[in-house]
Scaffold this motif. Structure first.
Motif, PDB file in Angstrom:
ATOM      1  N   GLN A 220       0.710  -1.092  -0.091  1.00  0.00           N
ATOM      2  CA  GLN A 220      -0.118  -0.050  -0.029  1.00  0.00           C
ATOM      3  C   GLN A 220       0.685   1.418  -0.032  1.00  0.00           C
ATOM      4  N   LEU A 221       2.030   1.205  -0.436  1.00  0.00           N
ATOM      5  CA  LEU A 221       2.974   2.203  -0.575  1.00  0.00           C
ATOM      6  C   LEU A 221       2.588   2.930  -1.936  1.00  0.00           C
ATOM      7  N   LYS A 223      -0.051   4.156  -3.144  1.00  0.00           N
ATOM      8  CA  LYS A 223      -1.202   5.247  -3.189  1.00  0.00           C
ATOM      9  C   LYS A 223      -0.342   6.223  -2.727  1.00  0.00           C
ATOM     10  N   ASP A 224       0.721   6.249  -1.796  1.00  0.00           N
ATOM     11  CA  ASP A 224       1.400   7.639  -1.538  1.00  0.00           C
ATOM     12  C   ASP A 224       2.388   8.019  -2.350  1.00  0.00           C
ATOM     13  N   GLU A 226       2.024   9.166  -5.380  1.00  0.00           N
ATOM     14  CA  GLU A 226       1.641  10.312  -6.149  1.00  0.00           C
ATOM     15  C   GLU A 226       1.773  11.655  -5.469  1.00  0.00           C
ATOM     16  N   ASP A 227       2.085  11.604  -4.320  1.00  0.00           N
ATOM     17  CA  ASP A 227       2.230  12.754  -3.498  1.00  0.00           C
ATOM     18  C   ASP A 227       3.653  13.243  -3.301  1.00  0.00           C
ATOM     19  N   LEU A 243       9.668  10.507   5.843  1.00  0.00           N
ATOM     20  CA  LEU A 243       8.557   9.566   5.797  1.00  0.00           C
ATOM     21  C   LEU A 243       7.900   9.812   7.000  1.00  0.00           C
ATOM     22  N   SER A 244       6.679   9.399   7.165  1.00  0.00           N
ATOM     23  CA  SER A 244       5.881   9.041   8.284  1.00  0.00           C
ATOM     24  C   SER A 244       6.274   7.879   8.680  1.00  0.00           C
ATOM     25  N   GLN A 247       4.692   5.219   6.590  1.00  0.00           N
ATOM     26  CA  GLN A 247       5.211   4.933   5.213  1.00  0.00           C
ATOM     27  C   GLN A 247       6.703   4.150   5.450  1.00  0.00           C
ATOM     28  N   ARG A 250       5.821   0.533   5.581  1.00  0.00           N
ATOM     29  CA  ARG A 250       5.321   0.141   4.278  1.00  0.00           C
ATOM     30  C   ARG A 250       6.430   0.038   3.398  1.00  0.00           C
ATOM     31  N   THR A 277      -5.795   0.744   6.201  1.00  0.00           N
ATOM     32  CA  THR A 277      -4.430   0.236   5.745  1.00  0.00           C
ATOM     33  C   THR A 277      -3.867  -1.144   5.955  1.00  0.00           C
TER      34      THR A 277
END
Length: 369
Positions: A220-221, A223-224, A226-227, A243-244, A247, A250, A277
């Motif tokens: 599920q990385l 989806k991030d 794009e940012d 990164l958080s 993140q 992931r 998530t």
């Protein structure tokens, strides 16, 4: 020592500047007096002053260079010490050259472990994870969960008993072959100051973009991405500071999945992601774990409720084992942990049920009032 060095350094440079200025002041005062008396010509005073100035700056530069040389020598000595230190865990006389795990079966036989002369942290731990099976490990902090999974890639060697992969003691398997067959997601993820793609591909024998993209989707990385300014090619800071926490976890999961290992170890790898998530990652991992052995350490019951077998550790021993349903029926440590999670979810969730929370309907009679 750093504080002492800073104190000395803060005194040295002002002192040098003061002495240099004082020398020039004395020169001008004494030389000027002699010029007035006629015992020294003005040109000689200017000449001597020029010599003093020309001599001062090279001496300051020499002192600066000696300081840098000493710092570099100390750093070089420490680096050399690390580079020349022989690893405690290494191939030995018992190593079977050319052997490579092919199935991924993991077995612990009466494993005991202590660090140095300390107390035993694991006591007579025995279990078997068949090839393609899924084992979950739960327990209180310090009960030995991470220690168990660290023994599989030989981060430590057992004090007693055996750890076997495909029926062979891990001490007899070439270390490189053993660790290439294990994908490990630790609690603390280390990411390098490289692109996200290079971090995910780290450890792959032959980096391939399609495997990296697949791993990013599973974790599920994707989806991030794009940012991020350059997507997966974005350079992140050392230890993933840009990164958080979720993140970083992931990214670590993606790194393990991209290596396509026989044995996948997740050490509390979903603690920093939200429950939605987490559910999406688990769905992706179920497909990835088909045909490979998986060992999961978790604190959330929702993460491991579908495992083939769950081990409950207590003070380095296996206190309970079984499936999610059978352990709930026993009403022991696992059931108590499950009950605490139910109560925590009820107290913290004011907007409705958490999609990843345990289902109260599954609790045994009398467990939840």
């Amino acid at each position: 020592r750093s504080i002492s060095f800073a104190r000395i350094n803060s005194l040295v440079w002002p002192t040098m500047t003061f002495v240099s200025g004082l020398a020039i002041a004395i020169l001008l005062w004494r030389g000027g007096s002699e010029v007035i008396d006629g015992s020294l010509r003005l040109g000689q005073l200017v000449q001597f002053n020029t010599y003093l100035t020309a001599l001062a700056f090279p001496m300051i530069g020499l002192g600066w260079s000696i300081n840098l040389f000493q710092q570099g020598s100390a750093s070089s000595a420490r680096i050399q010490e690390v580079l020349t230190t022989a690893p405690t865990i290494a191939d030995g006389a018992l190593t079977r050259e050319g052997f490579t795990p092919t199935h991924g079966e993991v077995e612990f036989r009466d494993v005991t472990l202590r660090y140095g002369d300390g107390p035993e942290v694991l006591r007579e731990v025995s279990f078997t994870v068949p090839a393609g099976g899924w084992l979950a490990i739960v327990g209180a902090t310090g009960s030995g969960k991470t220690t168990i999974v660290n023994l599989i890639p030989r981060l430590f060697d057992v004090t007693g008993g055996q750890v076997l992969v495909d029926g062979v003691d891990v001490r007899e398997i070439p270390l490189d072959a053993l660790r290439r067959s294990v994908g490990y997601v630790p609690q603390e993820t280390f990411l390098f100051s490289l692109s996200l793609e290079e971090n995910v591909a780290f450890g792959m024998a032959t980096p391939a973009r399609d495997r990296v993209d697949t791993a990013a989707r599973v974790s599920q990385l994707a989806k991030d991405l794009e940012d991020f300014p350059q997507g997966i090619e974005t350079v992140i800071g050392e230890r993933g500071v840009t990164l958080s926490g979720g993140q970083k976890q992931r990214a670590s999961i993606a790194r393990a999945v991209a290596r396509d290992p026989l044995i996948l170890i997740l050490d509390d790898a979903l603690s920093s992601v939200d429950t939605n998530t987490e559910a999406a990652i688990l769905r992706g991992l179920h497909d990835v774990m088909r045909g490979r052995t998986a060992i999961t350490i978790a604190h959330r019951v929702s993460t491991i409720r579908d495992a083939d077998e769950i081990l409950v550790l207590d003070a380095g021993r296996i206190a309970e084992r079984g499936t999610h349903a059978s352990l709930l029926a026993e009403g022991g440590l696992y059931a108590a942990m499950y009950r605490r999670q139910l109560l925590t979810e009820e107290l913290s969730d004011d907007d409705g049920p958490d999609p990843g929370a345990p289902d109260p309907a599954e609790a045994p009679d009398g467990l939840v009032d």
